[in-house]
Design an enzyme around this catalytic site. Structure first.
Site, PDB file in Angstrom:
ATOM      1  N   HIS A 139      46.542  37.581  40.816  1.00  0.00           N
ATOM      2  CA  HIS A 139      45.311  37.787  40.041  1.00  0.00           C
ATOM      3  C   HIS A 139      45.260  39.194  39.460  1.00  0.00           C
ATOM      4  O   HIS A 139      44.992  39.382  38.262  1.00  0.00           O
ATOM      5  CB  HIS A 139      44.097  37.539  40.924  1.00  0.00           C
ATOM      6  CG  HIS A 139      42.789  37.883  40.281  1.00  0.00           C
ATOM      7  ND1 HIS A 139      42.288  37.196  39.198  1.00  0.00           N
ATOM      8  CD2 HIS A 139      41.891  38.878  40.551  1.00  0.00           C
ATOM      9  CE1 HIS A 139      41.126  37.731  38.839  1.00  0.00           C
ATOM     10  NE2 HIS A 139      40.863  38.751  39.641  1.00  0.00           N
ATOM     11  N   ARG A 148      45.792  45.640  30.050  1.00  0.00           N
ATOM     12  CA  ARG A 148      46.620  46.841  29.906  1.00  0.00           C
ATOM     13  C   ARG A 148      48.063  46.425  29.602  1.00  0.00           C
ATOM     14  O   ARG A 148      48.975  46.668  30.404  1.00  0.00           O
ATOM     15  CB  ARG A 148      46.563  47.686  31.188  1.00  0.00           C
ATOM     16  CG  ARG A 148      45.159  48.137  31.578  1.00  0.00           C
ATOM     17  CD  ARG A 148      45.208  49.066  32.797  1.00  0.00           C
ATOM     18  NE  ARG A 148      45.854  48.448  33.947  1.00  0.00           N
ATOM     19  CZ  ARG A 148      45.253  47.648  34.827  1.00  0.00           C
ATOM     20  NH1 ARG A 148      43.967  47.366  34.683  1.00  0.00           N
ATOM     21  NH2 ARG A 148      45.928  47.128  35.845  1.00  0.00           N
ATOM     22  N   GLU A 207      37.241  32.324  45.782  1.00  0.00           N
ATOM     23  CA  GLU A 207      37.515  33.245  46.880  1.00  0.00           C
ATOM     24  C   GLU A 207      37.330  32.560  48.232  1.00  0.00           C
ATOM     25  O   GLU A 207      36.752  31.479  48.337  1.00  0.00           O
ATOM     26  CB  GLU A 207      36.589  34.467  46.819  1.00  0.00           C
ATOM     27  CG  GLU A 207      36.660  35.250  45.522  1.00  0.00           C
ATOM     28  CD  GLU A 207      35.981  36.606  45.609  1.00  0.00           C
ATOM     29  OE1 GLU A 207      35.870  37.142  46.742  1.00  0.00           O
ATOM     30  OE2 GLU A 207      35.569  37.136  44.558  1.00  0.00           O
ATOM     31  N   ASP A 239      32.355  34.007  43.634  1.00  0.00           N
ATOM     32  CA  ASP A 239      31.685  35.246  43.238  1.00  0.00           C
ATOM     33  C   ASP A 239      31.561  35.261  41.716  1.00  0.00           C
ATOM     34  O   ASP A 239      32.401  35.822  41.017  1.00  0.00           O
ATOM     35  CB  ASP A 239      32.477  36.447  43.746  1.00  0.00           C
ATOM     36  CG  ASP A 239      31.659  37.720  43.752  1.00  0.00           C
ATOM     37  OD1 ASP A 239      30.425  37.621  43.823  1.00  0.00           O
ATOM     38  OD2 ASP A 239      32.251  38.797  43.682  1.00  0.00           O
ATOM     39  N   ARG A 243      31.707  38.542  32.654  1.00  0.00           N
ATOM     40  CA  ARG A 243      32.809  39.418  32.253  1.00  0.00           C
ATOM     41  C   ARG A 243      32.416  40.405  31.156  1.00  0.00           C
ATOM     42  O   ARG A 243      32.905  41.545  31.135  1.00  0.00           O
ATOM     43  CB  ARG A 243      33.994  38.565  31.777  1.00  0.00           C
ATOM     44  CG  ARG A 243      34.549  37.611  32.815  1.00  0.00           C
ATOM     45  CD  ARG A 243      35.145  38.340  33.996  1.00  0.00           C
ATOM     46  NE  ARG A 243      35.783  37.398  34.930  1.00  0.00           N
ATOM     47  CZ  ARG A 243      36.299  37.744  36.094  1.00  0.00           C
ATOM     48  NH1 ARG A 243      36.241  39.001  36.496  1.00  0.00           N
ATOM     49  NH2 ARG A 243      36.860  36.830  36.877  1.00  0.00           N
ATOM     50  N   LYS A 259      28.131  41.517  38.464  1.00  0.00           N
ATOM     51  CA  LYS A 259      28.547  40.851  39.690  1.00  0.00           C
ATOM     52  C   LYS A 259      27.410  40.669  40.695  1.00  0.00           C
ATOM     53  O   LYS A 259      27.624  40.082  41.749  1.00  0.00           O
ATOM     54  CB  LYS A 259      29.648  41.684  40.369  1.00  0.00           C
ATOM     55  CG  LYS A 259      30.891  41.882  39.544  1.00  0.00           C
ATOM     56  CD  LYS A 259      31.778  40.662  39.551  1.00  0.00           C
ATOM     57  CE  LYS A 259      32.418  40.492  40.902  1.00  0.00           C
ATOM     58  NZ  LYS A 259      33.295  39.307  40.956  1.00  0.00           N
ATOM     59  N   THR A 263      26.289  35.187  44.360  1.00  0.00           N
ATOM     60  CA  THR A 263      27.542  34.882  45.043  1.00  0.00           C
ATOM     61  C   THR A 263      27.264  33.649  45.888  1.00  0.00           C
ATOM     62  O   THR A 263      26.384  33.684  46.752  1.00  0.00           O
ATOM     63  CB  THR A 263      27.999  36.040  45.942  1.00  0.00           C
ATOM     64  OG1 THR A 263      28.226  37.205  45.140  1.00  0.00           O
ATOM     65  CG2 THR A 263      29.268  35.691  46.694  1.00  0.00           C
ATOM     66  N   THR A 354      39.472  37.077  43.889  1.00  0.00           N
ATOM     67  CA  THR A 354      39.969  35.863  43.251  1.00  0.00           C
ATOM     68  C   THR A 354      41.366  35.503  43.754  1.00  0.00           C
ATOM     69  O   THR A 354      42.254  36.349  43.834  1.00  0.00           O
ATOM     70  CB  THR A 354      40.000  36.033  41.726  1.00  0.00           C
ATOM     71  OG1 THR A 354      38.683  36.354  41.271  1.00  0.00           O
ATOM     72  CG2 THR A 354      40.472  34.766  41.043  1.00  0.00           C
ATOM     73  N   GLU A 368      41.541  34.125  33.583  1.00  0.00           N
ATOM     74  CA  GLU A 368      42.997  33.932  33.658  1.00  0.00           C
ATOM     75  C   GLU A 368      43.407  32.584  33.070  1.00  0.00           C
ATOM     76  O   GLU A 368      44.389  32.494  32.327  1.00  0.00           O
ATOM     77  CB  GLU A 368      43.460  33.979  35.109  1.00  0.00           C
ATOM     78  CG  GLU A 368      43.291  35.299  35.816  1.00  0.00           C
ATOM     79  CD  GLU A 368      43.562  35.146  37.290  1.00  0.00           C
ATOM     80  OE1 GLU A 368      44.733  35.265  37.692  1.00  0.00           O
ATOM     81  OE2 GLU A 368      42.611  34.875  38.046  1.00  0.00           O
TER      82      GLU A 368
END
Length: 421
Positions: A139, A148, A207, A239, A243, A259, A263, A354, A368
């Site tokens: 992840h 990146r 999770e 969770d 984004r 966040k 949850t 994750t 993802e």
């Protein structure tokens, strides 16, 4: 001719994943109206233990059988049992196993077994603190490649310590609770200034949650060898993540509103003792670890778990992340969480971060799976880059059990509802 013996909730079909080899704990109340009463009347919350598609009123059974564990089980929350410690957890589990398997207890126990369809399930414990980790190398590498592309996927610290942050305990909710789409500031890279409004990139995070029982003193640390003395059990955890809000607010201090809104955890906590057959060693370490995290010592028990997880969106399977490949174990996360002197309290919860495998169908988040929305999912009810209002996400899982059985983990389900106007 003698009649056929009556089938009862104690007579489970062979292979039931919630048989006597499992016995996860939860909290329930009678009726399905979501009653919040704790006054001892019929709508009051009770500690329950799942057996098949029924729940055993553990406190009432303990009282009827004259058990010394009434004071721990006749409660509206698991917290007193969590605080009691490992020896008591094992003793209570042995007692419960006997209550549902020994023929002499049948007639006493049967009146305290209730169909799951007739009860309301509640948050099983009072959450003390919540920490969210980032323990999957796959992840973390996927997000590194995504955001990146010209750098190494993993930051230099990632293989030296379990990266994590302190989350919000007050918005942990039980499976089945609706998730309100959060609002906040968001800013796309090309936008001149941020705007305020509902998140348009709402995501999941598949999770596993670790539920802490026995406390520790502030100023001390919990070594790897003491993991099973402090962690009561595991649960599935989603969770939820906004984004777009998260990406704008994260620099320099980390997640906050993106966040903190919800949850979701399972209504059932699977005790560690039920998962002994699922324990696996951690993946090979590619960087030497500092002594407090070094799990190469042969005397240490394996702290990984072979959990087979399924993620469904509106009833369609979209991913099957394997938990067995997680780089950092629950023991290492606990050791790192406390090495600076932070105390543990009964009801502390920490998440694995994750879970993602090496294959595209093993990714545990939509960011993802859809590569940040660039490759939307093709579902029977339309395309999805991120979650839409009305979407229902369900996490389910099982683990290998003793003698070829399966240990079921309680599902985690949440439905997205529109942000308030």
């Amino acid at each position: 001719m003698a009649g056929t013996p009556e089938h009862t909730p104690l007579d489970l079909p062979e292979g039931d994943p919630f048989g006597p080899h499992n016995l996860p704990y939860g909290v329930f109340s009678h009726g399905t109206d979501g009653a919040e009463r704790t006054d001892g009347a019929d709508g009051a919350r009770r500690v329950g233990v799942r057996l098949g598609d029924h729940v055993l009123d553990a406190g009432a059974a303990a009282a009827a059988l004259g058990s010394p564990y009434v004071s721990l089980l006749a409660r509206p929350s698991l917290n007193p049992l969590l605080a009691a410690g490992r020896t008591t957890w094992s003793d209570v589990r042995r007692a419960l196993t006997a209550w549902v398997t020994v023929p002499a207890h049948r007639e006493t126990v049967l009146p305290f077994l209730h169909p799951l369809s007739s009860v309301t399930l509640h948050l099983p414990f009072d959450v003390a603190d919540y920490v969210d980790f980032y323990a999957s190398e796959n992840h973390a590498s996927n997000l590194g490649r995504l955001f990146r592309p010209d750098e190494e996927p993993l930051k230099p610290n990632w293989k030296h310590l379990p990266v994590g942050y302190h989350g919000r305990a007050g918005t942990v909710v039980v499976s089945g609770t609706d998730v309100v789409r959060p609002s906040g500031q968001r800013k796309a890279p090309a936008d001149p200034a941020p705007v305020f409004g509902p998140s348009v990139r709402l995501d999941i995070e598949t999770e596993v949650g670790y539920v802490v029982g026995a406390p520790s003193a502030q100023g001390t640390s919990v070594p790897l060898s003491a993991y099973r003395d402090h962690v009561f059990g595991l649960c599935l955890l989603n969770d939820w993540s906004a984004r777009d809000i998260q990406s704008w607010e994260t620099v320099p201090l980390g997640p906050h509103l993106g966040k903190s809104f919800a949850t979701s955890i399972s209504a059932w906590i699977t005790p560690l003792d039920a998962l002994d057959a699922a324990r696996v060693p951690a993946p090979p370490r590619t960087v030497p670890l500092l002594p407090y995290l070094d799990d190469a010592e042969p005397a240490l028990d394996p702290a990984g778990y072979d959990l087979r997880i399924t993620v469904s969106l509106n009833g369609h399977v979209i991913s099957e992340p394997p938990f067995s490949g997680m780089y950092w174990t629950g023991a290492q996360m606990l050791a790192h969480m406390t090495v600076g002197g932070a105390s543990l309290r009964p009801g502390d919860l920490y998440g694995s971060g994750t879970i993602s495998g090496t294959e595209e169908n093993e990714r545990g988040s939509l960011i993802e799976i859809t590569w940040n929305g660039q490759r939307p999912l093709e579902l029977p009810d339309g395309k999805r880059g991120f979650l839409e209002d009305g979407d229902v996400v369900t996490l389910s899982a099982w683990a290998p059990g003793p003698d070829g059985t399966r240990v079921g983990l309680g599902d985690v389900t949440g439905r997205i509802v529109a942000a308030p106007h």
